[in-house]
Scaffold this active site. Structure first.
Site, PDB file in Angstrom:
ATOM      1  N   THR A 146      21.422 -26.385  -4.913  1.00 62.73           N
ATOM      2  CA  THR A 146      20.013 -26.774  -4.948  1.00 62.73           C
ATOM      3  C   THR A 146      19.465 -27.079  -3.560  1.00 62.73           C
ATOM      4  O   THR A 146      20.044 -27.889  -2.824  1.00 62.73           O
ATOM      5  CB  THR A 146      19.868 -28.023  -5.838  1.00 62.73           C
ATOM      6  N   GLU A 147      18.362 -26.412  -3.214  1.00 61.43           N
ATOM      7  CA  GLU A 147      17.660 -26.635  -1.941  1.00 61.43           C
ATOM      8  C   GLU A 147      18.581 -26.434  -0.736  1.00 61.43           C
ATOM      9  O   GLU A 147      18.388 -27.046   0.315  1.00 61.43           O
ATOM     10  CB  GLU A 147      17.039 -28.040  -1.899  1.00 61.43           C
ATOM     11  N   LEU A 148      19.576 -25.582  -0.912  1.00 60.72           N
ATOM     12  CA  LEU A 148      20.591 -25.302   0.119  1.00 60.72           C
ATOM     13  C   LEU A 148      21.295 -26.568   0.622  1.00 60.72           C
ATOM     14  O   LEU A 148      21.737 -26.635   1.768  1.00 60.72           O
ATOM     15  CB  LEU A 148      19.999 -24.522   1.304  1.00 60.72           C
TER      16      LEU A 148
END
Lengths: 402, 426
Positions: A146-148
């Site tokens: 998630t979200e890198l």
């Protein structure tokens, strides 16, 4: 050969409906069907359908020389099933070409990697099954959190689940003098390759493309090719990572974003020494140049590239901690609706709406938020969570009684 | 005896508590057949016909009367002299006075028209409307026959003063709230000046509580003998039996009101925290909105009590009743409350109440827990006791009900009429 790696994130949260105190204990339907359906349909029309069509044309035209990679969250797949099956079909068609890679992520675009290893593994497993189910048994080899969001220990967990590689942000403060344009390995587990986003070139497309006050506006294919040719010859891979909604939604059609993408592959193939690869191909072909140390988690958000968009202020921490206290009792429940709501309540967007960093990146936050203020977002979320807690208690009682 | 009364609003078109209090008083007066002319800036036509109503917007002013000019001169003096904004640079000051002079001309030309349509609201032209209201009052005082003038709060004080000037009849100033209650220590000097002028011009002052009387004496320098305390009452003292069903298993403790410094919301949050740490079976609700709302939300998050402490935002109509009906304890921790009618509403819903000693209502309601607004330990203690010790909450419910029955507007009206008689006879 030097290569460009395109990765597009495809995600929409299940937004909560306005949920008042009076409804706690009575109304267990939290989701704003109307707005979720509307937004899905709007984005499908402006972005998903036309961009999928364009990518399909490009893939056919270059017969394997142009390829891309997607990560589709479980939430968006659920929304496609419910509201826009034609979008799901168009993604399936793209994957069927064999030149599109799919990544694994957490089912509901969750921040659980920061809190609970067991929940993280569970979420990844669920997402894997979802992808398998919709894409003819497809098994992703590369992971995207998630979200890198990435750290050494998150990488270790991901390696433990058998993935070959993971995507993250080429944040300045972790790279230092190093370049994002090489393949790195996890600091604890060298088996796991780490691909880092070239944030300058990625954000030129994702954020600045239509920005009239930008000194390089307008961004033409010629200009972008020029920049690619300035990249040092020894650099191996340019990771262009961005939200898929960049195309047609964040950057409207009128900015020329679709035309830019239509002409980019041909220009890259003819006028540079770059080709295109998917993350798995990059990992298979390039040899890692070294370890990357990330003791504290990074992300691809905001100027700080840290977690403060979702966690750190009191509103966010309170909501997040109260939610994860429930993990054990959710796991004991066999109620499918509880299981579903548990997943959707974890979606990072809910915490993003509670962000109070108004001054630098607040405008981006405001753009994406259905609430007028982070405080409203908090109130609404906590009301829902309070009802969810009551349901869990009730469920537990019934289980003991039977 | 005939009374000329000046109010600012009258139900059903009200935005503050003043309208409700005036309604109760006028209703009580009607019970005693007191002859009354009630003037409001604007009438809507659907008011309860309890008195001879005069709509100030309908009154035409005849400027041949020379004394009107004097009254107006005094009013403009009041405004310009009290226009004080600190920390302006010379340039800003110049711009400001320029604009002020220009506005003054416009204001004069519209206020000095024959007729003027009042909004009757609390808008940006409030001071203008207050001034115009005074002119109208002078005209009414000239047209009507009456023995005494009664004016409610600063908005109608200039009207009362003008009517007294025209008629020479005695004036009673009724203080429902002072600028100190509304604004804390940062009082609006213009409003303060008007309040003080009204109190000084009055022959007698009615304060809604001893607390308010103290403010009038200490902050406005009024002689103690001049101020009489007459507490407010409740319009309807009947008990409300709601069919509203609680949907959560926990007990509910409620704060309901504007979330501003004067209402003491932060003490409620701190007390809630103390109770929640001891008691799992309780939820706290803060209903209302105001400039401290976000700070309260922030504090609740900081204290990590977000799943036990809820916010509803601004409630109206049915939702207010619903909230009272669902509550097991009602808390009013006001820092400064001239009277405060809402605890009495809670009693009507059979909800035991905790009120701050700094509220006027504490002087009339005996069957309530009274604590200092700042004493969060005592507040938490009281909440816990009312939630757990059925004896005390049952007693408060029953005795509160009985007490409520005595708080009728006709009793209040009787006291006020006695004050009229004394004042006229003096």
């Amino acid at each position: 050969m030097r290569t460009i790696c395109f990765y597009f994130q495809v995600h929409q949260p299940f937004r909560l409906k306005p949920y008042r105190f009076f409804e706690i204990g009575d109304d267990h339907d939290y989701w704003d069907d109307y707005s979720n359906r509307n937004i899905m349909n709007k984005v499908a029309k402006k972005c998903y359908l036309p961009m999928n069509q364009l990518l399909l044309e490009l893939i056919h035209k270059f017969q394997g020389k142009f390829k891309v990679c997607f990560s589709l969250s479980g939430c968006i797949l659920d929304q496609m099933e419910a509201y826009a099956p034609e979008v799901l079909r168009s993604f399936q068609e793209l994957v069927d070409t064999g030149h599109v890679e799919l990544l694994n992520e957490t089912y509901s675009h969750s921040l659980c990697a920061l809190k609970s290893e067991s929940e993280f593994k569970h979420m990844v497993q669920l997402h894997q099954e979802k992808i398998k189910h919709h894409f003819k048994g497809y098994e992703p080899k590369v992971f995207r959190n998630t979200e890198l969001i990435y750290s050494d220990s998150i990488g270790e967990m991901v390696a433990g689940m058998g993935f070959d590689g993971i995507l993250s942000e080429g944040a300045k403060h972790i790279l230092g003098w190093k370049s994002p344009n090489f393949v790195y390995v996890n600091a604890h587990e060298p088996k796991l390759k780490v691909l880092l986003k070239n944030f300058r070139l990625s954000d030129d497309i994702a954020f600045r493309f239509g920005e009239k006050t930008w000194s390089d506006y307008p961004l033409t294919t010629d200009k972008f090719i020029g920049w690619l040719n300035q990249v040092p010859q020894e650099d191996e891979v340019i990771n262009l990572f961005m939200d898929y909604e960049t195309f047609g939604e964040h950057q409207w059609k009128e900015t020329g974003i679709f035309e830019f993408m239509r002409h980019l592959p041909e220009a890259v193939l003819n006028r540079t020494n770059f080709g295109f690869s998917t993350p798995s191909e990059v990992i298979a072909n390039a040899s890692p140049v070294g370890k990357i140390n990330v003791p504290i988690p990074i992300s691809w958000a905001d100027e700080e590239r840290d977690l403060t968009a979702w966690l750190g202020n009191d509103l966010q921490d309170e909501a997040f901690d109260r939610l994860f206290e429930l993990e054990a009792s959710v796991k004991r429940s066999s109620n499918p609706e509880i299981q579903r709501d548990w997943l959707y309540l974890q979606t990072s967007d809910h915490f993003y709406y509670m962000c109070t960093k108004f001054f630098s990146d607040g405008d981006i936050h405001a753009y994406f938020s259905p609430y007028e203020s982070p405080y409203e977002a908090f109130i609404n979320y906590m009301n829902v969570l309070s009802d969810f807690i009551l349901r869990l208690k009730q469920d537990e009682k019934e289980r003991i009684a039977s | 005896m005939k009374v000329l009364m000046f109010g600012w609003e009258f139900p059903p078109h009200i935005s503050g508590g003043l309208g409700t209090a005036c309604y109760g008083l006028v209703k009580g007066m009607a019970h005693h057949k007191q002859d009354l002319i009630f003037v409001v800036p604007r009438l809507w036509g659907d008011e309860d016909p309890l008195a001879e109503f005069v709509n100030a917007s309908d009154v035409e002013i005849d400027y041949r009367e020379r004394r009107f000019r004097d009254i107006w001169k005094n009013l403009t003096y009041l405004e310009v002299s009290s226009f004080l904004i600190p920390y302006l640079s010379p340039e800003e000051y110049h711009n400001h006075t320029e604009r002020l002079l220009r506005d003054q001309d416009e204001l004069e030309s519209s206020v000095l028209a024959n007729k003027f349509s009042f909004s009757g609201k609390y808008g940006k032209d409030l001071i203008l409307e207050v001034s115009r209201y005074a002119l109208v009052a002078a005209q009414i005082a000239k047209n009507k026959k009456f023995d005494l003038i009664h004016a409610h709060d600063w908005l109608s004080f200039p009207a009362g003063i003008a009517a007294k000037k025209m008629s020479g009849k005695p004036l009673i100033a009724h203080v429902h709230a002072t600028e100190f209650d509304r604004s804390g220590q940062t009082v609006n000097q213009r409003v303060y000046d008007i309040e003080r002028a009204g109190m000084e011009a009055a022959d007698k002052i009615i304060a809604v509580s001893q607390l308010t009387k103290n403010t009038i004496v200490t902050k406005y320098g009024i002689a103690e003998e001049k101020v009489v305390v007459v507490h407010n009452a409740v319009l309807d003292t009947s008990i409300i039996r709601s069919r509203e069903q609680k949907k959560v298993p926990e007990k509910i403790v409620t704060f309901l009101g504007r979330i501003t410094f004067q209402k003491g919301p932060e003490y409620f949050v701190e007390a809630a925290y103390k109770v929640i740490r001891k008691d799992d079976n309780v939820r706290f609700v803060m209903a209302g909105s105001g400039d401290l709302l976000n700070r309260m939300i922030q504090r609740v998050a900081e204290l990590r009590i977000g799943t036990k402490f809820h916010f509803t935002g601004f409630l109206k109509g049915d939702d207010v009743d619903k909230m009272f009906a669902l509550s097991d304890v009602y808390v009013m921790p006001s820092v400064s409350e001239p009277f405060g009618i809402s605890p009495l509403e809670a009693v009507r819903h059979n909800t035991p109440v905790i009120i701050s000693k700094q509220s006027g209502v504490a002087e009339v309601l005996q069957n309530a827990v009274k604590v200092d607004f700042w004493d969060i330990d005592a507040m938490a203690d009281a909440i816990f006791a009312l939630l757990h010790y059925n004896g005390i909450s049952k007693m408060f419910k029953e005795m509160g009900r009985e007490e409520l029955k005595r708080l009728k507007w006709e009793h209040v009206a009787k006291k006020v009429i006695d004050i009229y008689t004394q004042t006229v006879n003096q």
